[in-house]
Design a protein around this motif. Structure first.
Motif, PDB file in Angstrom:
ATOM      1  N   LEU A   1       0.796  -1.217   0.000  1.00 52.36           N
ATOM      2  CA  LEU A   1       0.000   0.000   0.000  1.00 52.36           C
ATOM      3  C   LEU A   1       0.835   1.277   0.000  1.00 52.36           C
ATOM      4  CD1 LEU A   1      -2.976   0.486  -0.199  1.00 52.36           C
ATOM      5  CD2 LEU A   1      -3.105   0.611   2.291  1.00 52.36           C
ATOM      6  N   TYR A   2       1.860   1.331   0.832  1.00 54.77           N
ATOM      7  CA  TYR A   2       2.656   2.558   0.914  1.00 54.77           C
ATOM      8  C   TYR A   2       4.102   2.268   0.518  1.00 54.77           C
ATOM      9  CZ  TYR A   2      -1.417   3.961   3.603  1.00 54.77           C
ATOM     10  OH  TYR A   2      -2.699   4.218   3.990  1.00 54.77           O
ATOM     11  N   SER A   3       4.474   2.774  -0.677  1.00 53.92           N
ATOM     12  CA  SER A   3       5.803   2.472  -1.212  1.00 53.92           C
ATOM     13  C   SER A   3       6.911   3.149  -0.444  1.00 53.92           C
ATOM     14  CB  SER A   3       5.888   2.925  -2.662  1.00 53.92           C
ATOM     15  OG  SER A   3       4.871   2.327  -3.391  1.00 53.92           O
ATOM     16  N   TYR A   4       6.589   4.274   0.181  1.00 58.34           N
ATOM     17  CA  TYR A   4       7.621   5.035   0.892  1.00 58.34           C
ATOM     18  C   TYR A   4       7.393   4.968   2.392  1.00 58.34           C
ATOM     19  CZ  TYR A   4       9.475   6.977  -3.410  1.00 58.34           C
ATOM     20  OH  TYR A   4      10.084   7.114  -4.629  1.00 58.34           O
ATOM     21  N   GLY A   5       8.464   4.747   3.118  1.00 58.77           N
ATOM     22  CA  GLY A   5       8.330   4.703   4.565  1.00 58.77           C
ATOM     23  C   GLY A   5       9.634   4.314   5.207  1.00 58.77           C
ATOM     24  N   SER A   6       9.604   4.148   6.497  1.00 65.07           N
ATOM     25  CA  SER A   6      10.770   3.669   7.217  1.00 65.07           C
ATOM     26  C   SER A   6      10.301   2.914   8.456  1.00 65.07           C
ATOM     27  CB  SER A   6      11.694   4.826   7.606  1.00 65.07           C
ATOM     28  OG  SER A   6      10.959   5.823   8.283  1.00 65.07           O
ATOM     29  N   TRP A   7      11.185   2.103   9.006  1.00 65.28           N
ATOM     30  CA  TRP A   7      10.820   1.308  10.172  1.00 65.28           C
ATOM     31  C   TRP A   7      12.075   0.956  10.946  1.00 65.28           C
ATOM     32  CZ3 TRP A   7      11.934  -4.037  11.139  1.00 65.28           C
ATOM     33  CH2 TRP A   7      12.745  -4.625  10.157  1.00 65.28           C
TER      34      TRP A   7
ATOM     35  N   TYR B   1       8.710  -2.009  17.931  1.00 71.33           N
ATOM     36  CA  TYR B   1       9.112  -1.621  16.590  1.00 71.33           C
ATOM     37  C   TYR B   1       8.235  -0.464  16.143  1.00 71.33           C
ATOM     38  CZ  TYR B   1      12.453  -5.296  15.925  1.00 71.33           C
ATOM     39  OH  TYR B   1      13.575  -6.072  16.031  1.00 71.33           O
ATOM     40  N   TRP B   2       8.824   0.406  15.350  1.00 70.07           N
ATOM     41  CA  TRP B   2       8.069   1.560  14.860  1.00 70.07           C
ATOM     42  C   TRP B   2       7.997   1.536  13.342  1.00 70.07           C
ATOM     43  CZ3 TRP B   2      10.630   4.905  11.596  1.00 70.07           C
ATOM     44  CH2 TRP B   2      12.039   4.795  11.572  1.00 70.07           C
ATOM     45  N   LEU B   3       6.979   2.176  12.824  1.00 69.18           N
ATOM     46  CA  LEU B   3       6.782   2.223  11.375  1.00 69.18           C
ATOM     47  C   LEU B   3       6.212   3.590  11.024  1.00 69.18           C
ATOM     48  CD1 LEU B   3       6.352   0.906   8.515  1.00 69.18           C
ATOM     49  CD2 LEU B   3       4.207  -0.014   9.402  1.00 69.18           C
ATOM     50  N   VAL B   4       6.847   4.252  10.041  1.00 70.08           N
ATOM     51  CA  VAL B   4       6.292   5.512   9.538  1.00 70.08           C
ATOM     52  C   VAL B   4       6.076   5.323   8.044  1.00 70.08           C
ATOM     53  CG1 VAL B   4       6.766   7.941   9.063  1.00 70.08           C
ATOM     54  CG2 VAL B   4       7.380   6.979  11.280  1.00 70.08           C
ATOM     55  N   MET B   5       4.831   5.451   7.603  1.00 63.36           N
ATOM     56  CA  MET B   5       4.528   5.293   6.180  1.00 63.36           C
ATOM     57  C   MET B   5       4.152   6.646   5.603  1.00 63.36           C
ATOM     58  SD  MET B   5       2.127   2.006   6.860  1.00 63.36           S
ATOM     59  CE  MET B   5       1.560   2.801   8.353  1.00 63.36           C
ATOM     60  N   MET B   6       4.653   6.939   4.383  1.00 67.48           N
ATOM     61  CA  MET B   6       4.266   8.184   3.726  1.00 67.48           C
ATOM     62  C   MET B   6       2.855   7.963   3.178  1.00 67.48           C
ATOM     63  SD  MET B   6       6.921  10.019   4.266  1.00 67.48           S
ATOM     64  CE  MET B   6       7.433   9.053   5.691  1.00 67.48           C
ATOM     65  N   THR B   7       1.865   8.296   3.998  1.00 66.44           N
ATOM     66  CA  THR B   7       0.473   7.967   3.675  1.00 66.44           C
ATOM     67  C   THR B   7      -0.149   8.975   2.716  1.00 66.44           C
ATOM     68  OG1 THR B   7      -0.099   9.083   5.724  1.00 66.44           O
ATOM     69  CG2 THR B   7      -0.044   6.681   5.782  1.00 66.44           C
ATOM     70  N   SER B   8       0.506  10.115   2.522  1.00 65.29           N
ATOM     71  CA  SER B   8      -0.041  11.103   1.615  1.00 65.29           C
ATOM     72  C   SER B   8       0.946  11.314   0.469  1.00 65.29           C
ATOM     73  CB  SER B   8      -0.299  12.404   2.401  1.00 65.29           C
ATOM     74  OG  SER B   8      -0.477  13.476   1.520  1.00 65.29           O
TER      75      SER B   8
ATOM     76  N   CYS C   1      14.748   9.263  -9.430  1.00 64.18           N
ATOM     77  CA  CYS C   1      15.127   9.721  -8.099  1.00 64.18           C
ATOM     78  C   CYS C   1      14.005   9.362  -7.139  1.00 64.18           C
ATOM     79  CB  CYS C   1      15.323  11.228  -8.096  1.00 64.18           C
ATOM     80  SG  CYS C   1      16.816  11.722  -8.979  1.00 64.18           S
ATOM     81  N   TYR C   2      14.347   9.226  -5.873  1.00 68.86           N
ATOM     82  CA  TYR C   2      13.328   8.969  -4.857  1.00 68.86           C
ATOM     83  C   TYR C   2      12.892  10.314  -4.276  1.00 68.86           C
ATOM     84  CZ  TYR C   2      15.162   4.217  -5.173  1.00 68.86           C
ATOM     85  OH  TYR C   2      15.547   2.987  -5.633  1.00 68.86           O
ATOM     86  N   PRO C   3      11.655  10.738  -4.584  1.00 71.84           N
ATOM     87  CA  PRO C   3      11.233  12.074  -4.190  1.00 71.84           C
ATOM     88  C   PRO C   3      11.279  12.312  -2.683  1.00 71.84           C
ATOM     89  CG  PRO C   3       9.405  10.818  -5.103  1.00 71.84           C
ATOM     90  CD  PRO C   3      10.637  10.035  -5.350  1.00 71.84           C
ATOM     91  N   TYR C   4      11.621  13.527  -2.329  1.00 71.02           N
ATOM     92  CA  TYR C   4      11.650  13.987  -0.925  1.00 71.02           C
ATOM     93  C   TYR C   4      12.611  13.183  -0.046  1.00 71.02           C
ATOM     94  CZ  TYR C   4       8.016  17.053  -2.470  1.00 71.02           C
ATOM     95  OH  TYR C   4       7.346  18.018  -3.153  1.00 71.02           O
ATOM     96  N   THR C   5      13.754  12.861  -0.656  1.00 71.18           N
ATOM     97  CA  THR C   5      14.792  12.196   0.137  1.00 71.18           C
ATOM     98  C   THR C   5      15.998  13.129   0.299  1.00 71.18           C
ATOM     99  OG1 THR C   5      15.578  11.067  -1.864  1.00 71.18           O
ATOM    100  CG2 THR C   5      14.113   9.828  -0.438  1.00 71.18           C
ATOM    101  N   ASP C   6      15.738  14.415   0.378  1.00 70.49           N
ATOM    102  CA  ASP C   6      16.812  15.408   0.545  1.00 70.49           C
ATOM    103  C   ASP C   6      17.612  15.166   1.817  1.00 70.49           C
ATOM    104  OD1 ASP C   6      15.862  17.721  -1.531  1.00 70.49           O
ATOM    105  OD2 ASP C   6      14.151  16.832  -0.510  1.00 70.49           O
TER     106      ASP C   6
ATOM    107  N   TYR D   1      13.460  -0.326   4.105  1.00 67.42           N
ATOM    108  CA  TYR D   1      12.074  -0.226   3.635  1.00 67.42           C
ATOM    109  C   TYR D   1      12.158  -0.283   2.126  1.00 67.42           C
ATOM    110  CZ  TYR D   1       7.163   1.204   3.758  1.00 67.42           C
ATOM    111  OH  TYR D   1       5.784   1.242   3.656  1.00 67.42           O
ATOM    112  N   SER D   2      11.602  -1.339   1.541  1.00 68.44           N
ATOM    113  CA  SER D   2      11.789  -1.583   0.120  1.00 68.44           C
ATOM    114  C   SER D   2      10.445  -1.846  -0.552  1.00 68.44           C
ATOM    115  CB  SER D   2      12.724  -2.787  -0.052  1.00 68.44           C
ATOM    116  OG  SER D   2      12.878  -3.128  -1.396  1.00 68.44           O
ATOM    117  N   ASP D   3       9.933  -0.851  -1.278  1.00 72.68           N
ATOM    118  CA  ASP D   3       8.659  -0.972  -1.989  1.00 72.68           C
ATOM    119  C   ASP D   3       7.567  -1.542  -1.076  1.00 72.68           C
ATOM    120  OD1 ASP D   3       9.787   0.031  -4.374  1.00 72.68           O
ATOM    121  OD2 ASP D   3      10.566  -1.944  -4.875  1.00 72.68           O
ATOM    122  N   SER D   4       7.431  -0.952   0.080  1.00 70.67           N
ATOM    123  CA  SER D   4       6.426  -1.277   1.105  1.00 70.67           C
ATOM    124  C   SER D   4       6.724  -2.550   1.918  1.00 70.67           C
ATOM    125  CB  SER D   4       4.996  -1.320   0.540  1.00 70.67           C
ATOM    126  OG  SER D   4       4.614  -2.640   0.233  1.00 70.67           O
ATOM    127  N   ASN D   5       7.856  -3.200   1.621  1.00 70.68           N
ATOM    128  CA  ASN D   5       8.268  -4.351   2.435  1.00 70.68           C
ATOM    129  C   ASN D   5       9.268  -3.914   3.506  1.00 70.68           C
ATOM    130  OD1 ASN D   5       7.024  -6.546   0.783  1.00 70.68           O
ATOM    131  ND2 ASN D   5       8.364  -5.617  -0.760  1.00 70.68           N
TER     132      ASN D   5
END
Ligand SMILES: *[C@@H]1O[C@H](CO)[C@@H](O)[C@H](O)[C@H]1NC(C)=O
Ligand SMILES: *[C@@H]1O[C@H](CO)[C@@H](O)[C@H](O)[C@H]1NC(C)=O
Ligand SMILES: *[C@@H]1O[C@H](CO)[C@@H](O)[C@H](O)[C@H]1NC(C)=O
Length: 473
Positions: A221-227, A241-248, A342-347, A460-464
């Motif tokens: 569901l969410y391709s971008y995120g971190s955990w 464990y924590w998970l932050v998904m770029m939901t928007s 490029c991976y957007p918003y990875t400044d 975090y790799s394509d939502s995995n």
């Protein structure tokens, strides 16, 4: 002689009686030491946990190892350390199974996990098999044992659905076996334990795994995120464990999702739930971009629409900001990239290692080359020492810090990512030819961070969610 016999109908009886009869027997033995010999024999025809088989696996594994040690090659070390990691995990999973023993359904899930572990152990043993002809024979026997074990696990899984497994004791035995097995592997491989103090001099030699992988609660569901897990956890949250998904828009987020253990992350059961930074997404001081880290009970991330690092305190729910250098590139102007995209918003890339929190970014004054700064975690947070690198940020797919060394990756193909670059903050030395490969389960890596607690890479790799073990010299 005391003889206790039970058949399947009396399976439960046997477990209960055992507790009663053994102490009684012990008493008899003590009081009538000289005259009578007391023997307890339990004939339990209930299906028991196949620890005998596990013991065979254990001996096969150690046979294997005693032959392999002299080779001392890094690859074998890695494989063995991978095996040790698997056994540790297996032992943890068995512990979980034991705790969940009475709840039936969860037991099945844990058994499923254990079965997965078995599969991965089997894969490692397959690799060992292919290294030399001599080891093949030994590995084959271990594989055979694992195959038998797997079959047994399947049978047990069926049993558990009917809530038949009440084998607390047999699981205890299994756990003890695993512990000794684990210790043996550890002793025999003789891998140096990394002392934290000498950490800056340790050289990363390889990355093994994936050692763990899950699609999580929102598959695809969410391709971008971190955990990850907090390397300096608050009391009582050590296993969280924590998970932050770029939901928007794959760009923004306004909350952190927590799981009470790795097991609940895999099951997708978020017990502590979400902690919101703000109800709107995005808005001032919410999360922009996936490369965030949680450290010491606070989330560090790129603040929405700003060239600054935000720190969200989980206790106070308060956000403090940390200004970066003048000319810092933000809002998707200096991303991580490979040839295709490029991976957007990875400044900004936040990172953790043994010494705390770091930030990687670039400014218009540095020709777009990566800048590394230490984040001092005080109150308020401050920007510590800064290092200039000679690597163009957009030529890199991601970075992580380990033992005071910055590592950068590049995209090789859909299956491989290469750690090609390192910058040692202790010596100031750069290297461009590391040639350490990471085997991917999905083509893109949106977030990559190192956990100093267990020397693990969280990807975090394509939502995995994927993890790897880092091997140091
Ligand atoms: C235990 O049970 C099995 C099968 O029920 C039987 O064949 C065996 O003789 C028993 N052993 C003893 C010591 O009674
Ligand atoms: C080990 O490798 C050999 C070939 O090198 C293969 O024939 C054999 O089946 C393998 N054994 C196992 C248990 O995978
Ligand atoms: C969060 O706030 C509490 C209370 O002010 C403070 O004790 C703690 O150190 C803060 N945590 C971080 C990581 O700043």
């Amino acid at each position: 002689m005391l003889l206790l016999q039970s058949d399947t109908q009396f399976a439960l009886w046997s477990n209960m009686r055992l507790y009663v009869i053994i102490p009684l027997c012990a008493l008899l033995t003590i009081t009538k030491q000289e005259h009578t010999e007391c023997t307890c024999e339990l004939n339990n025809s209930e299906r028991i946990f196949p620890h005998e088989k596990l013991r065979k696996v254990e001996s096969s594994t150690s046979d294997c190892k005693s032959n392999i040690i002299p080779q001392k090659s890094v690859e074998l070390k890695s494989l063995l350390q991978g095996l040790e990691q698997r056994l540790t995990q297996l032992s943890k999973d068995v512990l979980i199974l034991e705790k969940e023993d009475d709840r039936g359904l969860y037991g099945v899930l844990s058994l499923y996990l254990i079965e997965n572990e078995m599969n991965e152990i089997k894969q490692l043993i397959d690799k060992l098999n292919s290294t030399t002809q001599e080891h093949q024979i030994l590995a084959a026997s271990a594989t055979h044992q694992l195959e038998i074990m797997k079959t047994e696990m399947k049978v047990l899984e069926k049993f558990d659905t009917m809530q038949v497994i009440k084998g607390r004791q047999t699981i205890e035995v299994l756990r003890a076996d695993l512990d000794s097995c684990k210790k043996e592997v550890k002793a025999l491989t003789q891998l140096p334990q990394l002392p934290q103090g000498t950490c800056p001099r340790s050289r990363l030699v390889s990355v093994t795994g994936p050692v763990f992988y899950t699609e999580g609660e929102y598959p695809g569901l969410y391709s971008y995120g971190s955990w990850g897990c907090d390397p300096k956890p608050e009391k009582g949250k050590e296993n969280w464990y924590w998970l932050v998904m770029m939901t928007s828009n794959n760009r923004y987020s306004n909350y952190i999702r927590f799981y009470s253990s790795l097991n609940s992350l895999i099951r997708g059961v978020s017990a502590p739930g979400n902690v919101y930074i703000h109800t709107s997404n995005p808005t001032t001081n919410t999360i922009q971009g996936p490369n965030n880290v949680l450290c010491g009970g606070a989330l560090y991330y790129n603040c929405y629409n700003r060239d600054a690092v935000c720190r969200f305190n989980l206790t106070t729910k308060h956000v403090t900001t940390l200004e970066l250098h003048q000319g810092t590139r933000y809002n998707s102007k200096a991303n991580f990239c490979h040839l295709e995209e490029c991976y957007p918003y990875t400044d900004l890339d936040l990172a953790t290692d043994e010494s705390g929190v770091w930030v990687v970014f670039t400014t218009s004054l540095d020709f777009g080359n990566m800048i590394l700064s230490k984040v001092e975690e005080g109150e308020p947070p401050a920007l510590g020492k800064t290092w200039q690198t000679s690597v163009y940020k957009q030529a890199v797919t991601n970075t992580f810090m380990a033992c005071g060394v910055l590592y950068a990756t590049r995209y090789v193909n859909q299956e491989l990512e290469e750690i090609f670059y390192s910058f040692n903050t202790v010596t100031g030395k750069e290297r461009f030819n590391l040639g350490i490969f990471i085997s991917k389960i999905s083509p893109n890596i949106q977030a990559l961070n190192y956990s100093p607690v267990d020397q693990t890479l969280h990807v975090y790799s394509d939502s995995n969610m994927v993890s790897y073990k880092v091997i140091f010299e």
